[in-house]
Design a protein around this motif. Structure first.
Motif: not given
Length: 300
Positions: A147-155
């Protein structure tokens, strides 16, 4: 200029535009056949010309090129890539070796990489590929890691969406079979914010090493089919471009064996229904790949 002459000229221009549009559409629909190039080797113009000649002979249509530090030679050599109608995909290393908890949870750290992304886009990158977008293997397993990695990807996806630039993300082969809670990679979760997933299904990275060395086709095929199963079958919401390898660092191979090793992986990607592939050679030696592809073209 007479009306008749003007009409002929306009018709000719329209025909040229139409044919160019059709050619571009066909190229965009063709399966991705790409090779990875380091920035150091890309800036060697003589070597780049060698790669371009081989790529054109073999039908390779995409270069994935590291963008680590913008330079004049990098920019100038991109012109050669574009002149030869080869797609430029910029590879950005997010966290070399994988990120720590502190790095991944600190926007000030990972947002700095956007400067490289912006430069690549300004120089004509057709897509952006993020690699090492994960925790390092020493981190504790957690459902929050992905989920934390997804935050970066989404940004990054939000930044690129307004420019109509697709986003690709590289994942370990282990993520083909489900979420990896150690490194924080989850293909299903990431599909919310990426246009393509690039699983690194190198047989040399699967244990037991001897078993997968002997069965490169099975290793690649089962990994890609397992990704599709995560989405309920063959109808994936995103593209899947598999990374394959041209050698196995655990085991030396004869030249004929090497060619068969490459052919097996290419066939596995095709049989598994992948949208294309990227070939990985750490030193960018692609003559064996070019020869395999060229021989297959002559047979076809």
């Amino acid at each position: 200029m007479t009306i008749k002459t003007t009409t002929k000229l306009l018709f000719g221009l329209f025909s040229l535009f139409f044919l160019t549009t059709i050619a571009q559409a066909t190229a965009n629909q063709a399966p991705v056949r790409g090779i990875y190039i380091t920035q150091y080797m890309f800036e060697n113009t003589a070597f780049l010309n060698h790669l371009i000649a081989g790529a054109k002979r073999a039908g390779v249509n995409t270069f994935v090129i590291d963008m680590e530090k913008p330079s004049k030679r990098y920019r100038d050599n991109l012109a050669l890539v574009k002149e030869n109608n080869i797609r430029y995909v910029a590879r950005i290393i997010m966290f070399p070796g994988g990120g720590t908890k502190a790095q991944i949870e600190n926007p000030a750290v990972w947002q700095k990489k956007y400067a490289l992304v912006k430069q690549a886009v300004d120089w004509g990158a057709s897509q952006i590929q993020l690699d090492y977008i994960r925790y390092n293997t020493k981190q504790k397993p957690s459902a929050n890691n992905a989920k934390n990695v997804l935050t970066i990807i989404s940004w990054y996806k939000n930044k690129l969406s307004g420019q109509n630039i697709p986003l690709q993300v590289d994942v370990f082969g282990i993520a083909s079979f489900g979420e990896s809670k150690y490194i924080g990679q989850n293909v299903q979760l990431f599909s919310q914010s990426v246009d393509a997933i690039c699983p690194m299904v190198y047989p040399s990275h699967y244990v037991p090493f001897p078993e997968h060395f002997k069965k490169p086709y099975d290793t690649v095929y089962s990994s890609l089919k397992s990704i599709k199963k995560q989405f309920g079958g063959d109808d994936m919401p995103i593209k899947m471009y598999a990374y394959i390898e041209l050698s196995n660092y655990h085991f030396p191979m004869s030249h004929p064996k090497t060619l068969e090793y490459i052919k097996a992986q290419l066939k596995a990607v095709q049989d598994a229904g992948g949208d294309g592939w990227y070939a990985w050679s750490p030193h960018n030696r692609y003559d064996n790949l070019f020869n395999v592809l060229a021989s297959q073209k002559s047979v076809d």
